[in-house]
Design a protein around this motif. Structure first.
Motif, PDB file in Angstrom:
ATOM      1  N   SER A  88     -65.840  -7.660  -9.822  1.00  0.00           N
ATOM      2  CA  SER A  88     -64.346  -7.027  -9.751  1.00  0.00           C
ATOM      3  C   SER A  88     -63.619  -7.015  -8.685  1.00  0.00           C
ATOM      4  O   SER A  88     -62.493  -7.716  -8.630  1.00  0.00           O
ATOM      5  CB  SER A  88     -64.283  -5.744 -10.609  1.00  0.00           C
ATOM      6  N   ARG A  89     -64.374  -6.522  -7.534  1.00  0.00           N
ATOM      7  CA  ARG A  89     -63.742  -6.391  -6.233  1.00  0.00           C
ATOM      8  C   ARG A  89     -63.518  -7.987  -5.747  1.00  0.00           C
ATOM      9  O   ARG A  89     -62.365  -8.104  -4.912  1.00  0.00           O
ATOM     10  CB  ARG A  89     -64.705  -5.811  -5.192  1.00  0.00           C
ATOM     11  N   ALA A  90     -64.576  -8.600  -5.912  1.00  0.00           N
ATOM     12  CA  ALA A  90     -64.243 -10.238  -5.519  1.00  0.00           C
ATOM     13  C   ALA A  90     -63.042 -10.810  -6.159  1.00  0.00           C
ATOM     14  O   ALA A  90     -62.179 -11.517  -5.568  1.00  0.00           O
ATOM     15  CB  ALA A  90     -65.556 -10.989  -5.701  1.00  0.00           C
ATOM     16  N   ARG A  91     -62.866 -10.475  -7.489  1.00  0.00           N
ATOM     17  CA  ARG A  91     -61.841 -11.118  -7.936  1.00  0.00           C
ATOM     18  C   ARG A  91     -60.433 -10.460  -7.527  1.00  0.00           C
ATOM     19  O   ARG A  91     -59.474 -11.335  -7.534  1.00  0.00           O
ATOM     20  CB  ARG A  91     -61.632 -10.814  -9.726  1.00  0.00           C
ATOM     21  N   ASP A  92     -60.405  -9.427  -7.316  1.00  0.00           N
ATOM     22  CA  ASP A  92     -59.326  -8.690  -6.867  1.00  0.00           C
ATOM     23  C   ASP A  92     -59.068  -9.338  -5.425  1.00  0.00           C
ATOM     24  O   ASP A  92     -57.713  -9.557  -5.100  1.00  0.00           O
ATOM     25  CB  ASP A  92     -59.334  -7.291  -6.658  1.00  0.00           C
ATOM     26  N   LEU A  93     -59.871  -9.417  -4.618  1.00  0.00           N
ATOM     27  CA  LEU A  93     -59.707 -10.020  -3.463  1.00  0.00           C
ATOM     28  C   LEU A  93     -58.989 -11.611  -3.282  1.00  0.00           C
ATOM     29  O   LEU A  93     -58.235 -11.999  -2.672  1.00  0.00           O
ATOM     30  CB  LEU A  93     -60.990  -9.843  -2.567  1.00  0.00           C
ATOM     31  N   ALA A  94     -59.686 -12.057  -4.248  1.00  0.00           N
ATOM     32  CA  ALA A  94     -59.340 -13.539  -4.410  1.00  0.00           C
ATOM     33  C   ALA A  94     -57.885 -13.671  -4.865  1.00  0.00           C
ATOM     34  O   ALA A  94     -57.161 -14.507  -4.336  1.00  0.00           O
ATOM     35  CB  ALA A  94     -60.234 -14.274  -5.768  1.00  0.00           C
ATOM     36  N   GLU A  95     -57.565 -12.644  -5.793  1.00  0.00           N
ATOM     37  CA  GLU A  95     -56.262 -12.685  -6.113  1.00  0.00           C
ATOM     38  C   GLU A  95     -55.194 -12.403  -5.037  1.00  0.00           C
ATOM     39  O   GLU A  95     -54.149 -12.791  -5.001  1.00  0.00           O
ATOM     40  CB  GLU A  95     -55.995 -11.754  -7.450  1.00  0.00           C
ATOM     41  N   THR A  96     -55.713 -11.312  -4.141  1.00  0.00           N
ATOM     42  CA  THR A  96     -54.806 -10.767  -3.357  1.00  0.00           C
ATOM     43  C   THR A  96     -54.505 -12.064  -2.044  1.00  0.00           C
ATOM     44  O   THR A  96     -53.500 -12.377  -1.672  1.00  0.00           O
ATOM     45  CB  THR A  96     -55.525  -9.711  -2.517  1.00  0.00           C
ATOM     46  N   VAL A  97     -55.444 -12.702  -1.832  1.00  0.00           N
ATOM     47  CA  VAL A  97     -55.471 -13.754  -0.877  1.00  0.00           C
ATOM     48  C   VAL A  97     -54.737 -14.900  -1.501  1.00  0.00           C
ATOM     49  O   VAL A  97     -53.808 -15.529  -0.785  1.00  0.00           O
ATOM     50  CB  VAL A  97     -56.909 -14.280  -0.676  1.00  0.00           C
ATOM     51  N   SER A  98     -55.014 -15.294  -2.802  1.00  0.00           N
ATOM     52  CA  SER A  98     -54.134 -16.178  -3.450  1.00  0.00           C
ATOM     53  C   SER A  98     -52.775 -15.831  -3.431  1.00  0.00           C
ATOM     54  O   SER A  98     -51.735 -16.755  -3.088  1.00  0.00           O
ATOM     55  CB  SER A  98     -54.429 -16.568  -4.970  1.00  0.00           C
ATOM     56  N   ASN A  99     -52.374 -14.573  -3.650  1.00  0.00           N
ATOM     57  CA  ASN A  99     -50.787 -14.191  -3.686  1.00  0.00           C
ATOM     58  C   ASN A  99     -50.299 -14.188  -2.213  1.00  0.00           C
ATOM     59  O   ASN A  99     -49.162 -14.783  -1.983  1.00  0.00           O
ATOM     60  CB  ASN A  99     -50.650 -12.942  -4.130  1.00  0.00           C
ATOM     61  N   ASP A 100     -51.075 -13.927  -1.242  1.00  0.00           N
ATOM     62  CA  ASP A 100     -50.564 -14.057  -0.003  1.00  0.00           C
ATOM     63  C   ASP A 100     -50.294 -15.318   0.578  1.00  0.00           C
ATOM     64  O   ASP A 100     -49.510 -15.648   1.322  1.00  0.00           O
ATOM     65  CB  ASP A 100     -51.559 -13.458   1.041  1.00  0.00           C
ATOM     66  N   ASN A 101     -51.261 -16.377   0.142  1.00  0.00           N
ATOM     67  CA  ASN A 101     -51.298 -17.682   0.328  1.00  0.00           C
ATOM     68  C   ASN A 101     -49.828 -18.396  -0.027  1.00  0.00           C
ATOM     69  O   ASN A 101     -49.065 -19.108   0.531  1.00  0.00           O
ATOM     70  CB  ASN A 101     -52.171 -18.600  -0.058  1.00  0.00           C
ATOM     71  N   VAL A 102     -49.626 -17.912  -1.295  1.00  0.00           N
ATOM     72  CA  VAL A 102     -48.365 -18.439  -2.123  1.00  0.00           C
ATOM     73  C   VAL A 102     -47.270 -17.739  -1.257  1.00  0.00           C
ATOM     74  O   VAL A 102     -46.210 -18.693  -1.222  1.00  0.00           O
ATOM     75  CB  VAL A 102     -48.088 -17.930  -3.570  1.00  0.00           C
TER      76      VAL A 102
END
Length: 87
Positions: free
Chosen positions: A64-78
Motif C-alpha cells: 500500500s505504501r509503495a502504491r501511494d509513493l508511486a502515485e505521489t511520484v507520478s503526480n509530481d512528474n505530471v
C-alpha cells in the motif's frame, strides 16, 4: 598390550557415559517439561500462524505504501511536465 586394553576400556567408559548421560538427561527433561508434547505443538502452531498473519499484514502495508509513493511520484512528474520551463 597394556595400551590396547587401556584404550578399549577408555572407549567403553566414554560410550557408557554418553549412554547413561543421555538417558538421565532425557528423563530429567521429560519430568521437568512445562507442558505435554501436544500442548507444545499446539502453541508452536499458534505462534507460527500469528507470525504468518503478521508477515502478510506487513506485506500488505508495504504494498500500500509503495502504491501511494508511486502515485505521489507520478503526480509530481505530471505537475513538473505541465509547468512551463523557466530556462
Amino acid at each position: 598390550m597394556w595400551r590396547k586394553s587401556h584404550k578399549k576400556a577408555s572407549v567403553g567408559k566414554v560410550v557408557t557415559g554418553i549412554l547413561v548421560g543421555g538417558a538421565v538427561g532425557a528423563t530429567v527433561g521429560w519430568l521437568t517439561a512445562p507442558a505435554s508434547g501436544e500442548e507444545i505443538r499446539r502453541r508452536f502452531h499458534g505462534n507460527t500462524m500469528s507470525a504468518r498473519e503478521r508477515a502478510e499484514t506487513a506485506a500488505r502495508n508495504i504494498e500500500s505504501r509503495a502504491r501511494d509513493l508511486a502515485e505521489t511520484v507520478s503526480n509530481d512528474n505530471v505537475e513538473t511536465i505541465r509547468k512551463p520551463s523557466t530556462i
